[in-house]
Design a protein around this motif. Structure first.
Motif, mmCIF file in Angstrom:
data_model
loop_
_atom_site.group_PDB
_atom_site.id
_atom_site.type_symbol
_atom_site.label_atom_id
_atom_site.label_comp_id
_atom_site.label_asym_id
_atom_site.label_seq_id
_atom_site.Cartn_x
_atom_site.Cartn_y
_atom_site.Cartn_z
ATOM 1 N N GLU A 117 0.824 -1.215 0.000
ATOM 2 C CA GLU A 117 0.000 0.000 0.000
ATOM 3 C C GLU A 117 0.853 1.258 0.000
ATOM 4 O O GLU A 117 0.559 2.226 -0.705
ATOM 5 N N PHE A 118 1.937 1.223 0.785
ATOM 6 C CA PHE A 118 2.786 2.420 0.876
ATOM 7 C C PHE A 118 3.359 2.774 -0.491
ATOM 8 O O PHE A 118 3.349 3.933 -0.907
ATOM 9 N N LEU A 119 3.808 1.733 -1.217
ATOM 10 C CA LEU A 119 4.401 1.997 -2.527
ATOM 11 C C LEU A 119 3.375 2.481 -3.532
ATOM 12 O O LEU A 119 3.692 3.296 -4.397
ATOM 13 N N ALA A 120 2.137 1.983 -3.415
ATOM 14 C CA ALA A 120 1.098 2.488 -4.314
ATOM 15 C C ALA A 120 0.915 3.988 -4.095
ATOM 16 O O ALA A 120 0.804 4.761 -5.057
ATOM 17 N N GLY A 121 0.930 4.402 -2.819
ATOM 18 C CA GLY A 121 0.827 5.825 -2.538
ATOM 19 C C GLY A 121 1.996 6.607 -3.085
ATOM 20 O O GLY A 121 1.834 7.662 -3.704
ATOM 21 N N VAL A 122 3.214 6.064 -2.875
ATOM 22 C CA VAL A 122 4.409 6.734 -3.386
ATOM 23 C C VAL A 122 4.351 6.837 -4.902
ATOM 24 O O VAL A 122 4.706 7.871 -5.490
ATOM 25 N N GLN A 123 3.880 5.763 -5.549
ATOM 26 C CA GLN A 123 3.777 5.763 -7.010
ATOM 27 C C GLN A 123 2.881 6.893 -7.495
ATOM 28 O O GLN A 123 3.235 7.651 -8.397
ATOM 29 N N VAL A 124 1.703 7.032 -6.862
ATOM 30 C CA VAL A 124 0.763 8.060 -7.302
ATOM 31 C C VAL A 124 1.338 9.447 -7.026
ATOM 32 O O VAL A 124 1.311 10.331 -7.889
ATOM 33 N N ILE A 125 1.918 9.634 -5.815
ATOM 34 C CA ILE A 125 2.365 10.976 -5.454
ATOM 35 C C ILE A 125 3.593 11.373 -6.262
ATOM 36 O O ILE A 125 3.643 12.452 -6.880
ATOM 37 N N VAL A 126 4.629 10.501 -6.291
ATOM 38 C CA VAL A 126 5.887 10.887 -6.924
ATOM 39 C C VAL A 126 5.780 10.823 -8.444
ATOM 40 O O VAL A 126 6.145 11.772 -9.146
ATOM 41 N N TYR A 127 5.259 9.695 -8.967
ATOM 42 C CA TYR A 127 5.236 9.554 -10.427
ATOM 43 C C TYR A 127 4.205 10.479 -11.056
ATOM 44 O O TYR A 127 4.519 11.314 -11.908
ATOM 45 N N ILE A 128 2.937 10.301 -10.633
ATOM 46 C CA ILE A 128 1.881 11.044 -11.314
ATOM 47 C C ILE A 128 1.886 12.502 -10.872
ATOM 48 O O ILE A 128 1.739 13.413 -11.687
ATOM 49 N N GLY A 129 2.096 12.723 -9.558
ATOM 50 C CA GLY A 129 2.054 14.092 -9.077
ATOM 51 C C GLY A 129 3.325 14.863 -9.361
ATOM 52 O O GLY A 129 3.283 16.089 -9.488
ATOM 53 N N GLY A 130 4.465 14.192 -9.436
ATOM 54 C CA GLY A 130 5.724 14.891 -9.628
ATOM 55 C C GLY A 130 6.277 14.773 -11.032
ATOM 56 O O GLY A 130 6.365 15.752 -11.773
ATOM 57 N N ILE A 131 6.634 13.544 -11.407
ATOM 58 C CA ILE A 131 7.360 13.356 -12.659
ATOM 59 C C ILE A 131 6.502 13.718 -13.858
ATOM 60 O O ILE A 131 6.950 14.396 -14.784
#
Lengths: 101, 177
Positions: B52-66
């Motif tokens: 779950e933590f990585l799913a959150g990181v994926q959404v925040i860093v990849y979609i929200g950042g990159i």
């Protein structure tokens, strides 16, 4: 048929293949960078699948590092792209042949 | 179990379809939007595997950042002339053949390894780094066993920030002289 680790490995293989073909065939540097992101995501799927099958959290920690490196790579790559576009006025990889003679 | 299978196949089709659309679209903005769809699918795969933590990181860093970074850069590059030019490089058939060769090699590796993959022997006993409380487990391992790589990653990010600023900054002194 139950979803096993091999299903995830096959999915990751196919995703990486799409990324490799994208890198090899496209001309636009932006799409090349996006293909790199696809390949890194394929790696992450593999790491998470093995982390779940081994019941160990280390794969997820590695995956965090992969995402960190992806963020750094995107920032530096897009910085290089902006500098290139300012100097050469193109985003096509096959028109940037400054080092060729 | 059945819901797991349905979710896996739906997400797999979403990921692979969006990935193919990403590398075939003519307009780079469409490519970026399809890539966002791929990343959402990968986040779903993470959820399915209990990360779950990585799913959150994926959404925040990849979609929200990159991806926001990508879209900003796309706006800095004029797209009108881009859309009229050809998409693929001159060696596209050679490149496609190379890609299929890569597929053949990976297929050999996967097919050979797949037998031992699903019968990995006895599962290791869940140690201190087992997967019970996901975020807690990830945080505990990240700040104990992987403390040095974690700090190195923060230095890497700092270097990347400085490098990106230096490279994308306009060189005023050169243009004046």
């Amino acid at each position: 048929m139950e979803v096993t680790t091999s299903h995830y490995v096959v999915l990751s293989t196919l995703l990486m293949l799409v990324g490799v073909i994208g890198i090899l065939t496209r001309r636009n540097i932006l799409v090349l960078l996006m293909s790199v992101e696809l390949i890194l995501n394929a790696v992450n799927i593999n790491l998470i699948a093995f982390s779940a099958s081994q019941q160990q959290v280390h794969g997820q920690v590695f995956s965090i590092f992969v995402i960190t490196v992806a963020a750094a790579e995107a920032a530096v790559g897009l910085g290089i792209l902006i500098a290139l576009f300012r100097n050469k006025h193109t985003v096509h990889a096959d028109e940037i042949d400054l080092l060729r003679w | 179990m059945l819901i797991d299978q349905v979710l896996f196949y739906v997400l797999a089709v979403l990921i692979l379809g969006s990935a193919v659309m990403t590398i075939t679209r003519r307009n780079v903005v469409y490519s970026a939007v399809w890539l966002i769809s791929t990343l959402v699918g990968v986040a779903g795969i993470f959820l399915l595997q209990g990360a779950e933590f990585l799913a959150g990181v994926q959404v925040i860093v990849y979609i929200g950042g990159i991806m926001v970074l990508f879209l900003f850069v796309i706006m800095l590059v004029p797209l009108e002339e881009e859309a009229s030019q050809r998409r693929f490089s001159n060696q596209k058939w050679l490149a496609l053949a190379t890609g299929l060769a890569v597929l053949a090699m990976l297929a050999v590796i996967v097919v050979r390894g797949i037998g031992s993959l699903d019968h990995p022997g006895p599962a290791p006993p869940p140690g201190p780094a087992s997967l019970t409380q996901n975020s807690e487990a990830v945080g505990r391992v990240l700040f104990t066993e992987y403390l040095l790589p974690f700090e190195l990653a923060s230095i890497l990010l700092l270097v990347a920030i400085i490098g990106a600023i230096v490279m994308s900054k306009a060189r005023r002194r050169q243009t004046e002289s």
